[in-house]
Design a protein around this motif. Structure first.
Motif, PDB file in Angstrom:
ATOM      1  N   ALA A   1      38.418  17.316 -52.407  1.00  0.00           N
ATOM      2  CA  ALA A   1      39.869  17.502 -52.368  1.00  0.00           C
ATOM      3  C   ALA A   1      40.154  18.848 -51.720  1.00  0.00           C
ATOM      4  N   GLY A   2      41.409  19.072 -51.359  1.00  0.00           N
ATOM      5  CA  GLY A   2      41.791  20.382 -50.855  1.00  0.00           C
ATOM      6  C   GLY A   2      41.452  21.447 -51.885  1.00  0.00           C
ATOM      7  N   GLY A   3      40.914  22.556 -51.418  1.00  0.00           N
ATOM      8  CA  GLY A   3      40.487  23.635 -52.306  1.00  0.00           C
ATOM      9  C   GLY A   3      39.049  23.528 -52.767  1.00  0.00           C
ATOM     10  N   SER A   4      38.367  22.434 -52.423  1.00  0.00           N
ATOM     11  CA  SER A   4      36.974  22.253 -52.846  1.00  0.00           C
ATOM     12  C   SER A   4      36.058  23.234 -52.123  1.00  0.00           C
ATOM     13  N   VAL A   5      35.078  23.739 -52.876  1.00  0.00           N
ATOM     14  CA  VAL A   5      34.077  24.655 -52.338  1.00  0.00           C
ATOM     15  C   VAL A   5      32.702  24.120 -52.733  1.00  0.00           C
ATOM     16  N   VAL A   6      31.800  24.021 -51.747  1.00  0.00           N
ATOM     17  CA  VAL A   6      30.436  23.564 -51.986  1.00  0.00           C
ATOM     18  C   VAL A   6      29.510  24.685 -51.550  1.00  0.00           C
ATOM     19  N   LEU A   7      28.702  25.178 -52.476  1.00  0.00           N
ATOM     20  CA  LEU A   7      27.818  26.315 -52.244  1.00  0.00           C
ATOM     21  C   LEU A   7      26.371  25.817 -52.206  1.00  0.00           C
ATOM     22  N   LEU A   8      25.765  25.832 -51.020  1.00  0.00           N
ATOM     23  CA  LEU A   8      24.411  25.321 -50.823  1.00  0.00           C
ATOM     24  C   LEU A   8      23.415  26.469 -50.774  1.00  0.00           C
ATOM     25  N   SER A   9      22.264  26.263 -51.391  1.00  0.00           N
ATOM     26  CA  SER A   9      21.199  27.262 -51.321  1.00  0.00           C
ATOM     27  C   SER A   9      19.860  26.533 -51.312  1.00  0.00           C
TER      28      SER A   9
ATOM     29  N   GLN B   1      46.099   9.236 -49.989  1.00  0.00           N
ATOM     30  CA  GLN B   1      45.082  10.277 -50.153  1.00  0.00           C
ATOM     31  C   GLN B   1      45.714  11.649 -50.382  1.00  0.00           C
ATOM     32  N   PRO B   2      46.592  11.779 -51.359  1.00  0.00           N
ATOM     33  CA  PRO B   2      47.204  13.094 -51.577  1.00  0.00           C
ATOM     34  C   PRO B   2      46.144  14.121 -51.963  1.00  0.00           C
ATOM     35  N   GLY B   3      46.323  15.335 -51.483  1.00  0.00           N
ATOM     36  CA  GLY B   3      45.401  16.402 -51.836  1.00  0.00           C
ATOM     37  C   GLY B   3      44.157  16.481 -50.978  1.00  0.00           C
ATOM     38  N   ARG B   4      44.010  15.591 -49.984  1.00  0.00           N
ATOM     39  CA  ARG B   4      42.836  15.662 -49.109  1.00  0.00           C
ATOM     40  C   ARG B   4      42.950  16.875 -48.200  1.00  0.00           C
ATOM     41  N   PRO B   5      41.835  17.512 -47.876  1.00  0.00           N
ATOM     42  CA  PRO B   5      41.888  18.673 -46.978  1.00  0.00           C
ATOM     43  C   PRO B   5      42.181  18.256 -45.535  1.00  0.00           C
ATOM     44  N   VAL B   6      42.749  19.178 -44.783  1.00  0.00           N
ATOM     45  CA  VAL B   6      43.009  18.932 -43.355  1.00  0.00           C
ATOM     46  C   VAL B   6      42.082  19.777 -42.471  1.00  0.00           C
ATOM     47  N   LEU B   7      41.398  20.730 -43.082  1.00  0.00           N
ATOM     48  CA  LEU B   7      40.422  21.558 -42.368  1.00  0.00           C
ATOM     49  C   LEU B   7      39.143  21.656 -43.198  1.00  0.00           C
ATOM     50  N   LEU B   8      38.011  21.676 -42.497  1.00  0.00           N
ATOM     51  CA  LEU B   8      36.715  21.954 -43.118  1.00  0.00           C
ATOM     52  C   LEU B   8      36.184  23.227 -42.500  1.00  0.00           C
ATOM     53  N   TYR B   9      35.802  24.172 -43.338  1.00  0.00           N
ATOM     54  CA  TYR B   9      35.110  25.375 -42.873  1.00  0.00           C
ATOM     55  C   TYR B   9      33.657  25.256 -43.305  1.00  0.00           C
TER      56      TYR B   9
ATOM     57  N   ARG C   1      41.812  27.312 -49.527  1.00  0.00           N
ATOM     58  CA  ARG C   1      43.232  27.018 -49.735  1.00  0.00           C
ATOM     59  C   ARG C   1      43.371  25.569 -50.197  1.00  0.00           C
ATOM     60  N   ASP C   2      44.577  25.197 -50.565  1.00  0.00           N
ATOM     61  CA  ASP C   2      44.822  23.833 -51.030  1.00  0.00           C
ATOM     62  C   ASP C   2      44.619  22.785 -49.950  1.00  0.00           C
ATOM     63  N   ASP C   3      44.620  23.192 -48.678  1.00  0.00           N
ATOM     64  CA  ASP C   3      44.474  22.216 -47.589  1.00  0.00           C
ATOM     65  C   ASP C   3      43.130  22.326 -46.870  1.00  0.00           C
ATOM     66  N   THR C   4      42.171  23.026 -47.481  1.00  0.00           N
ATOM     67  CA  THR C   4      40.854  23.184 -46.858  1.00  0.00           C
ATOM     68  C   THR C   4      39.738  22.778 -47.818  1.00  0.00           C
ATOM     69  N   ALA C   5      38.597  22.469 -47.232  1.00  0.00           N
ATOM     70  CA  ALA C   5      37.344  22.348 -47.975  1.00  0.00           C
ATOM     71  C   ALA C   5      36.392  23.344 -47.311  1.00  0.00           C
ATOM     72  N   VAL C   6      35.558  23.991 -48.118  1.00  0.00           N
ATOM     73  CA  VAL C   6      34.654  25.015 -47.604  1.00  0.00           C
ATOM     74  C   VAL C   6      33.233  24.694 -48.059  1.00  0.00           C
ATOM     75  N   VAL C   7      32.310  24.647 -47.087  1.00  0.00           N
ATOM     76  CA  VAL C   7      30.889  24.441 -47.372  1.00  0.00           C
ATOM     77  C   VAL C   7      30.159  25.698 -46.907  1.00  0.00           C
ATOM     78  N   VAL C   8      29.375  26.295 -47.797  1.00  0.00           N
ATOM     79  CA  VAL C   8      28.684  27.548 -47.497  1.00  0.00           C
ATOM     80  C   VAL C   8      27.181  27.343 -47.652  1.00  0.00           C
ATOM     81  N   GLU C   9      26.430  27.487 -46.555  1.00  0.00           N
ATOM     82  CA  GLU C   9      24.968  27.482 -46.623  1.00  0.00           C
ATOM     83  C   GLU C   9      24.488  28.893 -46.918  1.00  0.00           C
ATOM     84  N   TRP C  10      23.383  28.998 -47.625  1.00  0.00           N
ATOM     85  CA  TRP C  10      22.810  30.273 -48.039  1.00  0.00           C
ATOM     86  C   TRP C  10      23.816  31.040 -48.913  1.00  0.00           C
ATOM     87  N   ALA C  11      24.506  30.298 -49.775  1.00  0.00           N
ATOM     88  CA  ALA C  11      25.544  30.888 -50.630  1.00  0.00           C
ATOM     89  C   ALA C  11      24.983  31.909 -51.607  1.00  0.00           C
ATOM     90  N   ASP C  12      23.684  31.838 -51.884  1.00  0.00           N
ATOM     91  CA  ASP C  12      23.078  32.795 -52.805  1.00  0.00           C
ATOM     92  C   ASP C  12      23.064  34.208 -52.229  1.00  0.00           C
TER      93      ASP C  12
END
Length: 181
Positions: free
Chosen positions: A29-37, A81-89, A111-122
């Motif tokens: 959903a918008g605002g989701s954050v995924v931290l990969l390590s 699909q309310p709340g879906r992100p419009v941008l992926l970082y 933000r509420d309209d983004t999803a963020v995926v971070v590699e090497w989040a550690d």
């Protein structure tokens, strides 16, 4: 309580890793954050590419190791699909120190309209608590393990969706609640 899901692959299967990421991407959903390590070659970028595919990214998604952050426009969500992100970082902190990762300003991307995926989040500190953390582990037998933890209510809802979105040919995860550390 933290919600945890574990996926084992023996031997590692890049397509299954990508498909698992795609299943997760559909749930974000918008605002989701995924931290990969995890170590080099563990499957972080493949999983992130799957997340992008699940969100509708049609462009090639190379690892942003040298660009640090890549932005992808997502298909406009439908009324159903309310709340879906419009941008992926998609960020990669491999080359950064903790201070450089902090200065990158990842919190400005959430933000509420983004999803963020971070590699090497550690490699970063001060990341949001309500995020999915996904450490990859290479196993002595040549397999790999992906553990996905949800740190708050919003990420828990995403993880519950992920758990229920089984697809043929993808190892089904085991999920359980574990006490907060």
């Amino acid at each position: 309580r933290i919600r945890t899901m574990i996926v084992h692959q023996r031997p590692p299967q890049p397509e299954a890793t990508r498909q698992a990421g795609e299943r997760l991407g559909v749930c974000l959903a918008g605002g989701s954050v995924v931290l990969l390590s995890g170590p080099l070659g563990a499957g972080k970028t493949t999983f992130a590419q799957g997340i992008g595919a699940g969100l509708g990214v049609s462009d090639r998604m190379p690892s942003p190791t040298f660009t640090l952050v890549r932005e992808y426009r997502l298909p406009r969500p439908g009324e159903d699909q309310p709340g879906r992100p419009v941008l992926l970082y998609h960020a990669d902190l491999y080359r950064l120190s903790a201070a450089e990762a902090r200065d990158l300003g990842l919190d400005d991307l959430i933000r509420d309209d983004t999803a963020v995926v971070v590699e090497w989040a550690d490699r970063a500190a001060d990341l949001p608590e309500d995020a999915l953390t996904a450490p990859f582990t290479l196993l002595p037998d040549g397999g790999r393990r992906l553990r996905v933890d949800a740190g708050g209510a919003a990420s828990r809802a995403v993880l519950e969706c992920f758990e229920s979105s089984g697809a043929e040919g993808i190892p089904q995860p085991a999920a359980r609640d574990v006490p907060d550390p």
